[in-house]
Design an enzyme around this catalytic site. Structure first.
Site, PDB file in Angstrom:
ATOM      1  N   GLN A   7       0.828  -1.205   0.000  1.00 28.43           N
ATOM      2  CA  GLN A   7       0.000   0.000   0.000  1.00 28.43           C
ATOM      3  C   GLN A   7       0.872   1.269   0.000  1.00 28.43           C
ATOM      4  O   GLN A   7       0.492   2.304  -0.549  1.00 28.43           O
ATOM      5  CB  GLN A   7      -0.941   0.038   1.217  1.00 28.43           C
ATOM      6  CG  GLN A   7      -2.086  -0.964   1.186  1.00 28.43           C
ATOM      7  CD  GLN A   7      -1.758  -2.246   1.925  1.00 28.43           C
ATOM      8  OE1 GLN A   7      -0.612  -2.711   1.876  1.00 28.43           O
ATOM      9  NE2 GLN A   7      -2.722  -2.849   2.588  1.00 28.43           N
ATOM     10  N   ASP A  67      -6.374   1.641  12.506  1.00 32.47           N
ATOM     11  CA  ASP A  67      -7.587   0.891  12.183  1.00 32.47           C
ATOM     12  C   ASP A  67      -8.495   0.716  13.384  1.00 32.47           C
ATOM     13  O   ASP A  67      -9.698   0.529  13.229  1.00 32.47           O
ATOM     14  CB  ASP A  67      -7.212  -0.470  11.586  1.00 32.47           C
ATOM     15  CG  ASP A  67      -6.586  -0.298  10.221  1.00 32.47           C
ATOM     16  OD1 ASP A  67      -5.376  -0.013  10.152  1.00 32.47           O
ATOM     17  OD2 ASP A  67      -7.328  -0.393   9.219  1.00 32.47           O
TER      18      ASP A  67
END
Ligand SMILES: CSC[C@H]1O[C@H](OP(=O)(O)O)[C@H](O)[C@@H]1O
EC number: 5.3.1.23
Length: 362
Positions: free
Chosen positions: A207, A248
């Protein structure tokens, strides 16, 4: 099969059409950086798959996509009967909750959608489906505002000439726009503070290489791509003055789950005396967890490790362990940059007073 459209880089996630016939359109992030295409999700299964395969990823973006997915799912029975819509919504919400376990924004957004279905106070008198779409749009709009506020608060921590290390992608692609960790970078540059980003490529799904480097290049921010195993060396060479990462799920004491490898970066930052910041909106806090030990950690397909780069890179049948996240303990975090300001993570009461129970609904 969802339709595919060429697209400009943003928005990451958007709704096309009205409540009764519209659909979710999102950038397929698995195709970046070589192809920037969008896919249209016409049912909740397409949304579930988009989240599962990381076509849409990043805690806030997952929450926004799930909110729109709940609107699509609420139409599943093909009737305007509010009772049937509420039942279909709950079924779609329960289904979407099984897509990925770690990013709390998924569950936070779906909680909000289910609450909206039972709250006639929002847009009273309008059809239920329109009220649900209005709630999903509000979640997306709030996320955009929170990201900008995070950018403003975080940019104050940077000084011109800083080298900033990032891990994974916490940019506009991970949110409804602008990002969290990258919002700090974007805001600093908009204020004329030149900072240089060192982006960890972030194995196994890259990513950082595929998304963060792409976003920063698109916005003209100087970025140097490094392998994850180079982070210690660039710190030792004094190229890094700050670390800023996304999140997260953040527990009540500040323990933070983020992409695998973040914990190691935090240890390296501590060893080199480098401030380590987490950037996250209040929707990423899970105040129902006293600490990070209760955060569910997703384990993903071993093929992501053994068959990256388009070919097999490990012996057939080798055992593989592929946790997608780890938890950085609060004591390694210098500060958490939220839309309401920067909080020192080891003071759980400060976090609760700043975030407020109402925002962190879990
Ligand atoms: C702004 S939250 C971004 C956060 O989400 C990423 O995980 P994934 O790409 O698996 O969804 C990573 O942990 C980022 O820091």
């Amino acid at each position: 099969m969802p339709e595919i459209h060429q697209t400009s880089p943003f928005p990451t996630v958007s709704w096309i059409g009205d409540a009764s016939g519209g659909f979710l359109r999102l950038i397929d992030q698995t195709r970046l950086p070589t192809e920037c295409v969008e896919i249209d999700c016409l049912d909740s299964a397409a949304v579930w798959n988009a989240i599962k395969r990381l076509s849409v990823r990043g805690a806030p973006a997952i929450g926004v996509a799930a909110a729109y997915g709940a609107v699509i799912g609420a139409r599943a029975r093909g009737t305007d009967d509010p009772k049937a819509i509420r039942t279909a919504l709950k079924e779609a919400s329960a289904y979407l909750r099984t897509s990925r376990p770690t990013a709390v924004n998924l569950f936070w957004a779906l909680d909000r959608m289910e609450a909206a279905a039972d709250d006639p106070g929002r847009a009273p008198g309008s059809p239920l489906l329109e009220r649900l779409l209005a709630e999903a749009e509000a979640i997306a709009a709030e996320d955009r505002a929170m990201c900008r506020a995070i950018g403003r608060h975080g940019a104050e921590l940077l000084v011109p000439g800083d080298g900033v290390l990032t891990h994974c992608n916490a940019g506009g692609l991970a949110t409804s726009d602008y990002g969290t960790a990258l919002a700090v970078i974007f805001s600093a540059h908009e204020q004329g503070k030149s900072v240089h980003v060192f982006a960890d490529e972030t194995r196994p799904l890259l990513q950082g290489a595929r998304l963060t480097a792409w976003e920063l290049q698109n916005r003209g921010v100087p970025v140097t791509l490094i392998c994850d195993n180079m982070a210690a060396q660039v710190m030792k060479e004094r190229k890094i003055q700050k670390v800023v990462v996304g999140a997260d799920r953040i527990a009540a004491n500040g323990d933070t789950a983020n992409k695998i490898g973040t914990y190691g970066v935090a240890l390296l930052a501590r060893a080199h005396g480098i401030p380590f910041y987490v950037a996250a909106p209040s929707s990423t806090f899970d105040l129902s967890l006293a600490d990070g030990s209760g955060i569910p950690i997703e384990e993903r397909d071993p093929l992501e490790i053994t068959h990256g780069f388009g070919r097999r890179t490990a012996p057939e049948g080798v055992a593989v362990y592929n946790p997608a996240f780890d938890v950085t303990p609060a004591e390694l975090i210098t500060g958490i940059i939220t839309e309401r300001g920067v909080v020192q993570p080891v003071d759980a009461e400060t976090i609760r007073s700043l975030i407020g129970d109402s925002n962190a609904t879990r």
